[in-house]
Each structure stands twice: as C-alpha cells, then as structure tokens.
Design a protein around this motif. Structure first.
Motif, PDB file in Angstrom:
ATOM      1  N   GLU A   1       2.681   2.811  -2.269  1.00 43.85           N
ATOM      2  CA  GLU A   1       2.537   3.535  -3.468  1.00 43.85           C
ATOM      3  C   GLU A   1       1.454   4.627  -3.447  1.00 43.85           C
ATOM      4  O   GLU A   1       1.333   5.739  -3.837  1.00 43.85           O
ATOM      5  N   HIS A   2       0.309   3.903  -2.868  1.00 45.18           N
ATOM      6  CA  HIS A   2      -0.971   4.776  -2.851  1.00 45.18           C
ATOM      7  C   HIS A   2      -1.208   5.562  -1.737  1.00 45.18           C
ATOM      8  O   HIS A   2      -1.789   6.595  -1.512  1.00 45.18           O
ATOM      9  N   LEU A   3      -0.519   5.082  -0.624  1.00 46.24           N
ATOM     10  CA  LEU A   3      -0.701   5.519   0.633  1.00 46.24           C
ATOM     11  C   LEU A   3       0.489   5.610   1.442  1.00 46.24           C
ATOM     12  O   LEU A   3       0.586   5.128   2.440  1.00 46.24           O
ATOM     13  N   ARG A  35      -2.716  12.425  -4.575  1.00 46.46           N
ATOM     14  CA  ARG A  35      -2.572  12.430  -3.108  1.00 46.46           C
ATOM     15  C   ARG A  35      -3.272  13.754  -2.511  1.00 46.46           C
ATOM     16  O   ARG A  35      -3.115  14.752  -2.990  1.00 46.46           O
ATOM     17  N   TRP A  76       0.879  -1.199  -0.083  1.00 43.64           N
ATOM     18  CA  TRP A  76      -0.071   0.000   0.054  1.00 43.64           C
ATOM     19  C   TRP A  76       0.861   1.294   0.009  1.00 43.64           C
ATOM     20  O   TRP A  76       0.270   2.438  -0.129  1.00 43.64           O
ATOM     21  N   THR A  88      -8.478  10.338   1.574  1.00 45.64           N
ATOM     22  CA  THR A  88      -8.113   9.057   0.477  1.00 45.64           C
ATOM     23  C   THR A  88      -9.240   8.162   0.559  1.00 45.64           C
ATOM     24  O   THR A  88      -9.597   7.729  -0.738  1.00 45.64           O
ATOM     25  N   PHE A 126      -7.313   4.835  -7.085  1.00 43.94           N
ATOM     26  CA  PHE A 126      -5.984   4.680  -7.016  1.00 43.94           C
ATOM     27  C   PHE A 126      -5.279   4.564  -8.586  1.00 43.94           C
ATOM     28  O   PHE A 126      -4.089   4.760  -8.435  1.00 43.94           O
ATOM     29  N   ARG A 127      -5.867   4.561  -9.451  1.00 42.75           N
ATOM     30  CA  ARG A 127      -5.299   4.467 -10.644  1.00 42.75           C
ATOM     31  C   ARG A 127      -4.897   6.044 -10.975  1.00 42.75           C
ATOM     32  O   ARG A 127      -4.096   6.426 -12.151  1.00 42.75           O
ATOM     33  N   SER A 144      -3.232   8.104  -9.333  1.00 34.13           N
ATOM     34  CA  SER A 144      -2.039   8.700  -8.465  1.00 34.13           C
ATOM     35  C   SER A 144      -2.344  10.205  -7.836  1.00 34.13           C
ATOM     36  O   SER A 144      -1.330  10.975  -7.962  1.00 34.13           O
ATOM     37  N   ARG A 183     -11.571   7.295  -2.434  1.00 35.44           N
ATOM     38  CA  ARG A 183     -11.742   5.755  -3.024  1.00 35.44           C
ATOM     39  C   ARG A 183     -13.107   5.158  -2.810  1.00 35.44           C
ATOM     40  O   ARG A 183     -13.533   4.396  -3.716  1.00 35.44           O
TER      41      ARG A 183
END
Length: 528
Positions: free
Chosen positions: A153-155, A362, A151, A346, A357-358, A360, A350
């Motif tokens: 990468e996304h969080l 933040r 996780w 986030t 999450f595709r 990117s 989601r």
C-alpha cells in the motif's frame, strides 16, 4: 560504509540467487505436479504461468528478474529493520538471537497489523501437522511474503503484490546461519543503514558483472543492456556541487539573506555569476533528474529542500509530503532503478516524519513506458531524449498496467519546464548504439549525436525553464573535440556557463579506479 565489502556481497548474492532460482525453476518444471511435494499442489496455475513465461521470454531472463526481486526485497526490508521502520524486524534477529524477530513473534502469537497469511497453516507447519521437508523455512516464507504484501500500500514501486509464479521461486533456505537472508543482515550493518544511499550502491554493485559482460562484448548493445551499461553511481561531493549550484543558487537569489549558504560546502560564489531565475515560495521550486538511476541527486536535493522549508517556518510534519509532492521529479529507463529512487525518497520522508505513511504521498518518479502511445514509441531505447509533443489524449483508468498518475507524470516530466535539471547522464558512443537509438540521435540531436551524454546536455537545457539551470557531470570531450564544435557554438551563443569544474580522470575513483575524463558544470538556459 565499507564499499569493498558491499561490492563483494552484492556480486556473490546475484550469482547465488540466480543459481537458487534457476535450480528451483528447473526442478519444478521438470516434474509433473503430482510428483512434486504437497506444498505445490495448490499452485497449478502459477506453475503453468511460469512454464509459459520461460518458453516465451527465455529461462535466463526469468531467472534474472526473479533473483533481483528477492534481492531487492531482502535489502529493502533489512534497511527498514535497521532504521526501525518495521515495527517488528522482518529479516533481522534481535540481540543474542539468530532467527528473524518476526518469526519468533508470530510463533509466540504476536502478528503485526496488516499481515495477511494462512495462520492455521503456519502453526500446523511448525507443529508438525503438515508434511514438509523443511517446515520452519516454509512457515517463515509465508511471513516474508506477508510482510512484502503488507508494504504494498505504501511502497507499491518496491513491493508489488506477490501472488503469482514469483512466490514459487522464493529461496528455500531463509532461516539458516548461512542463508541468503542471514548474509544480507551480516553484510548490511546497522551503521550502513544510516543513509539510504547504501541501497543505490548495492544496486550499482549488483549489476556490475552484467555491465562488465555487456561492455566486454563486441558490437551494439541491445535494449535490455542499455540500463546496465549506462549507469554509474555519482560520488557524493559531485552530487552536492551540482545541486548546490543549481537549486541552491536559485534559492539564494530568491532569499539573499538565507542561511542556506552555511550548509552548502560546494557552492561557488563568483563576481560574474549569472542572474538566476527566482521563485516566490519554496513550493514553486522544481528539480528534475531525467536519468535518475537510484536517486542520488534527488536524495541530496531532498536534504537541501528540507533545510529551506525549515528556514521558511513550515511545520516539520508537513515538509516531507510537500517536497515529494511539489519539488522533486525523476525518471529512468530501468524499472529497478526507478523503484529504488522512489524507495530512497520515501525513506527520506519517513525518517524525517514518523507518521509520513499516513499521508499517502508518493514520489514523482516514473519508469519510462511506451503506453501504446505513438509519442512514446521506442522509449525503452530512447528514454527521456524523447521531446514530447503536446497532446489532448486521455488515458482511461485501467487501460494500461499503470494508473493515470504515472501516465500523466511521464507527460509532465518529458514536457519539461523545470527550474533546474540535474543529472549524471548515460555515456554511450555511436558504436554501441542500436539502430533505433543511432537513427534517432542523428535526426534529433545532430550537434551532439557522437555520444549520449552530449545529447543529454542539450536535452537537459530543453527541460529547463528560461533562466533556470541544467547541471551535469559528463565526459570532458565535448569541450575539445571537433565532433562537438557545433554543440559548443550552440551552448555559447544561446546559453551561459555558470560554473565548471574540470575533474580529470579520477573523479569516480571510489567506485573502481580511473573511469573516464570528466567535467562537472552548471549551465544557465537562455531564452531560446
């Protein structure tokens, strides 16, 4: 949401996690590596790092930090399991089973995409080919760490890569019926995870004993105690009142025929209302919480903005990314709180769009950091009270622990110019301020220096565009005491009270009874 149950759970988890981490650290550091079980043999460098850190920063600080890391990850993964964000539940069992779904699936050969771990070692452990005192727990710990790293990468604000001494201090029992993992699943029920607000409540309860201990002592608070003693989770209806009468008022002025009014239960319409600043599109509208805590103000603002975007006809798949990119900003002294606020936003995004999450994207949330920049000197004491001076300085990639994005975002936030600023600021009188903080507010905020909350009334207006709104819930003393007379004069001469609700002593009753006499209000900034 059973807050009494969650409060008891969070407090006991903190104590038990700290005991477990402390005991494990003591065990590892009291033995030569050759005397430890084989699983530690490949971790000589990590053990050396742990020993050095304990020596330089103190064992209890290390224990406190690592215990919270594991608590944070356990509750975040449990929330994501219950919200069906994890394709395979990481900490939760499926119906009529006791072990986590992830453990059973990987044992059966089904490994989620993106999970990196030593598969040979995993199967050798559960097949008894590797000597271990507890092979199943050791094998599951590998999966738990792999899930956290997957996780990243996304969080990244919630799941930093675990490849250091932290890994050494993971709780030994994560599979048992009375394990810390099982207790998280039992306490945080699926119904609780219908709203990400539960994560903020858990953090408030988790730091409760530390806050009580700090407030019980005599004298001034040190830098590390400031976040705990100044955080207070805001009741939902007060959040709604503040956001609806700032962000909501600007939008109603911008689109008088908007149906948003039907969604705003606490919106105050009155004949002598101020003339709000307006925007031509929702993408222009900005809201900042300069003391965002775990993000309660921001998550409700997200809900309101989502309705606005939908009304304006934006594709639903685009809305979460647009809100996080253009509309919402937050900062906090506390690394943990800033991480939770980013996580909360986030998760909102989601849950609104399955494929979020595709993108990117933040959230615009930062932990306030000094960055070896004189403009941010003592920021861990002063927080967003720092009035930023313009600078042409550049930050080279990789110079600091954080990227250019966080540095630039901190500049943007402290530079101000938002349509609305909404916050529950910290409360701290002069007797509790350390020397750095006390000297700063005496010089920079002479009209409001008696308490931090009053300083933040001024600062919130600084951060707001002319014609915009600064909304807050604070102690009510600024309206009456002679020590705030100059502040009252400044507010009345230069700005305008749009709406105000004198709440009295029990506005925060749901989080522990009579706390302070409070007032919630929305100010419109004048031209000065």
């Amino acid at each position: 949401m059973n807050k009494s149950k969650l409060k008891s759970f969070a407090a006991s988890m903190r104590r038990d996690l700290m005991d477990a981490v402390r005991a494990k650290a003591d065990y590892i550091l009291s033995h030569d590596i050759d005397e430890l079980p084989p699983k530690f043999y490949d971790h000589r460098d990590k053990i050396a790092t742990l020993a050095k850190l304990v020596q330089t920063t103190g064992k209890e600080e290390v224990v406190e930090r690592i215990a919270y890391i594991w608590f944070n990850r356990l509750i975040a993964l449990r929330f994501m399991d219950a919200a069906l964000i994890n394709e395979i539940a990481v900490v939760s069992p499926i119906e009529r089973q006791s072990l986590p779904q992830l453990y059973n699936e990987v044992r059966a050969g089904h490994v989620p995409e993106g999970y990196t771990f030593d598969r040979t070692k995993f199967f050798d452990l559960i097949d008894g080919k590797i000597q271990s005192s507890d092979p199943e727990n050791e094998a599951y710990a590998m999966l738990f760490i792999a899930a956290c790293n997957a996780w990243h990468e996304h969080l990244p604000f919630m799941f930093e890569k675990i490849a250091d001494y932290t890994e050494l201090l993971i709780p030994d029992d994560l599979l048992g019926a009375a394990s810390l993992r099982a207790r998280v699943v039992d306490a945080l029920e699926a119904e609780d995870c219908q709203d990400v607000e539960v994560i903020g409540w858990l953090y408030q309860f988790y730091i409760g004993e530390k806050k009580d201990a700090a407030m019980a002592k005599k004298g001034k608070y040190n830098t590390s105690e400031i976040p705990a003693v100044t955080q207070l989770f805001t009741p939902d209806w007060i959040v709604r009142y503040l956001v609806e009468n700032s962000l909501g008022r600007i939008w109603m002025a911008s689109r008088p025929n908007s149906k948003l009014r039907e969604s705003m239960r606490y919106y105050v319409e009155h004949d002598d209302a101020t003339t709000p600043i307006t925007v031509s599109s929702v993408e222009e509208l900005t809201l900042l919480d300069p003391c965002c805590g775990s993000g309660h103000m921001l998550t409700y603002a997200y809900d309101l903005l989502e309705k606005i975007y939908e009304e304006e006809g934006y594709p639903k798949s685009d809305i979460p990314g647009l809100i996080l990119t253009h509309n919402l900003y937050g900062c906090d002294l506390d690394e943990r709180a800033a991480s939770l606020a980013a996580f909360a936003l986030t998760m909102k995004a989601r849950l609104s769009h399955r494929r979020f999450f595709r993108k990117s994207v933040r959230p615009n949330i930062v932990e306030l950091l000094p960055y070896d920049d004189d403009r941010f000197a003592n920021i861990k004491d002063l927080g967003s009270l720092i009035r930023l001076k313009p600078s042409t300085a550049k930050l080279d990639e990789g110079v600091f622990a954080y990227s250019n994005r966080e540095f630039t975002l901190q500049e943007r936030i402290l530079g101000g110019d938002f349509h609305c600023v909404v916050t529950n600021p910290p409360y701290m009188g002069g007797k509790g301020m350390n020397t750095v903080l006390a000297d700063f507010v005496k010089k920079q905020y002479p009209d409001s220096k008696a308490d931090l909350f009053a300083c933040f009334i001024e600062r919130s207006l600084d951060l707001t565009k002319s014609g915009g709104y600064a909304a807050a819930v604070t102690m009510h003393s600024w309206m009456f005491l002679s020590s705030y007379e100059a502040l009252r004069v400044k507010l009345l001469e230069n700005h305008q009270i749009d709406t105000l609700v004198h709440l009295g002593a029990r506005a925060f009753e749901e989080i522990g009874g009579e706390v302070v006499q409070t007032v919630a209000f929305v100010l419109q900034r004048g031209n000065k």
